[in-house]
Enzyme design. Structure first.
Site: not given
Length: 567
Positions: A131-133
């Site tokens: 995930p691209k936090v």
């Protein structure tokens, strides 16, 4: 007919087509002189740099990532129109950080779509997706297992020293047993969430909240709610499996839990959709695909590397470029402003026009052709203007028409001069679902009648013969006969529908004869259910108007239901 009226009329013919389906190219070169496009490129580039600096140095930006990315795409288009190279990914970030990162932050290049993802993945192996936090990028530096520095990303080369805040962030280990003698980690400080679903809740301002807590001089209680996601270990283990396993042992569990091997672009698509919908402990704005093989840390630069790519979620806010501004005059004499935009797809609908209301509201928005606005879909899929996010440097002056002489009882005829737009709007209403609901008869047909001078008042079409209708280009004898029969059948429509078609200002059904309606007094109208004093005055003004009475007299001669003379 003057040019302004012609423009208004032609727009009315298609103004009901708010959204359309089908592919449409939106990345077009503006019709500007070379000198102007150079000025606009420079202005937009400077603004993007300012926003970028605020984002990386202060952890927040005046615009969302969605807006920034879309305006950056627009800059690329304009640069390509001039034959200029794309510098958006290699542009160094200005910064005032004083503390040097042991290894530069590379940033991420963004993939536009699934096709770009497939192209990038081709020929690469050992790929993982995460995930691209959405948080604040930092560097953690450990010497002999002890945390010695917590640095903001800054410009990627130098950042601010936030080390004194680290003890208040329980997610950051202050000491790591059996750690390498020198350990440098890069990751994201994020606001811990309880089952956050990105698809439902969006960004909820989480990054700015964390940035604000870190930028405060005194420690904020909010720091206890901050987590850390490590996404880079320069010069670390060569395999991702070993890397995430060791990170978990060292006290960074999120990387292991949210890193998945992928074999094809379809795997990435599935994980991206899953994380978009799934309850997560952090806010995300897309996914990151990275390969295990990375250059040595000494080769990293503060520009996007080629070993990892971001594929962001669809934007929550959509930018449209204003192409033109149209002024329309409705059947009641009220003017509205409609923005024509370069076609943009929101959900499954293509947006080409946006009604923004009155001229006064348009002036308050201060919108000119070339400006960029954000749109959303309101009820029934109607586009709504949310904001103006970028105004072009050179603003062409547009003067709104003077509509002071138009009102609810003007323009029941084509003449006098200037009445064509309101007259056309009246005809469109008359044949539409709010009036007589004559199937297949709309603005285009009425405009042809006006153009060929076959109609001069609101009900003159009842006198047309099949031969006259067939004289309009594109209408053959068969269709002309069908239209003629529709017009004749309209005479039998209920009296209440005829009243509404003519513009009667009444929202409840009126079941009576014209002569009866005409004889009612103001007080009688006011006491009827659902009317009241103000509406009663409007009704009396309508009924007493000479143009309306002339229309009623004509309908009487045509034996239209409810208008026949009674003894």
């Amino acid at each position: 007919m003057n040019i302004l009226n012609l423009k208004i009329i032609m727009f009315l013919l298609i103004s009901n087509i708010i959204v359309v389906g089908g592919a449409w190219a939106t990345s077009t070169c503006p019709d500007w002189p070379a000198t102007r496009i150079a000025v606009e490129i420079n202005a937009l580039e400077q603004q993007l740099n300012k926003w970028s600096a605020a984002y990386h140095q202060q952890g927040h930006s005046p615009v969302t990532d969605d807006i920034y990315d879309q305006l950056q795409d627009k800059l690329r288009v304009w640069q390509s129109c001039r034959g200029l190279p794309d510098k958006t990914e290699s542009q160094p970030i200005p910064g005032k950080g004083q503390f040097l990162h042991p290894v530069a932050h590379t940033g991420l290049k963004k993939l536009k779509d699934e096709t770009a993802l497939t192209r990038w993945m081709a020929g690469r192996k050992n790929l993982w997706v995460q995930p691209k936090v959405d948080g604040v990028a930092v560097t953690l530096v450990y010497h002999g297992g002890k945390l010695v520095q917590l640095l903001s990303r800054g410009n990627g080369v130098k950042g601010q020293n936030w080390t004194e805040k680290a003890p208040f962030i329980s997610a950051i280990p202050q000491y790591i047993a059996n750690a390498p003698a020198l350990l440098t980690l890069q990751g994201e400080l994020f606001l811990l969430m309880d089952g956050h679903q990105q698809a439902k809740s969006g960004g909820v301002n989480a990054r700015s909240t964390v940035a604000g807590a870190l930028m405060r001089k005194s420690p904020s209680p909010l720091l206890a709610q901050v987590g850390v996601f490590i996404w880079a270990w320069p010069d670390g283990p060569t395999t991702m499996k070993e890397k995430v396993a060791l990170l978990q042992v060292m006290g960074f569990p999120f990387t292991a839990k949210y890193s998945e091997p992928v074999m094809s672009h379809l795997d990435v698509v599935q994980w991206r959709q899953f994380w978009f919908q799934a309850p997560l402990p952090f806010v995300t704005d897309g996914v990151v695909v990275r390969q295990e093989e990375e250059p040595a840390g000494r080769y990293w630069q503060a520009t996007p590397g080629q070993w990892s790519m971001a594929w962001k979620y669809p934007p929550l806010q959509h930018i449209a470029e204003v192409k033109d501004i149209h002024f329309t005059l409705g059947r009641t004499g009220k003017g509205t402003v409609v923005l024509e935009v370069l076609p943009i797809k929101i959900d499954d609908k293509w947006i080409r026009r946006v009604n923004i209301g009155s001229v006064t509201r348009w002036k308050q928005w201060d919108i000119a052709p070339g400006d960029h606005i954000t749109l959303a879909l309101a009820g029934h899929g109607i586009p709504r203007l949310d904001n103006v996010v970028w105004r072009v440097h050179q603003r062409n002056t547009i003067t709104a028409p003077n509509w002071d002489k138009f009102h609810q009882l003007s323009c029941f005829q084509r003449l006098p001069h200037g009445c064509e737009p309101q007259f056309l709007s009246r005809l469109i209403w008359l044949s539409g679902p709010g009036g007589l609901d004559i199937g297949g008869i709309g603005g285009g047909f009425w405009q042809e009648l006006i153009h060929h001078e076959l109609i001069n008042d609101l009900v003159g079409w009842l006198l047309l013969t099949p031969e006259q209708i067939a004289s309009i280009p594109g209408i053959g004898n068969a269709r002309a006969e069908k239209i003629y029969q529709q017009f004749q059948r309209a005479k039998q429509q209920p009296f209440s529908r005829w009243l509404l078609a003519l513009g009667f200002p009444q929202v409840v059904s009126v079941d009576a004869q014209w002569q009866v309606v005409l004889r009612r007094s103001l007080s009688e109208w006011a006491t009827m259910a659902g009317i009241g004093q103000m509406r009663a005055k409007q009704i009396k003004h309508f009924l007493d108007h000479p143009d309306v009475q002339a229309l009623a007299d004509f309908l009487s001669t045509q034996k239209v239901v409810g208008f026949e003379l009674t003894e």
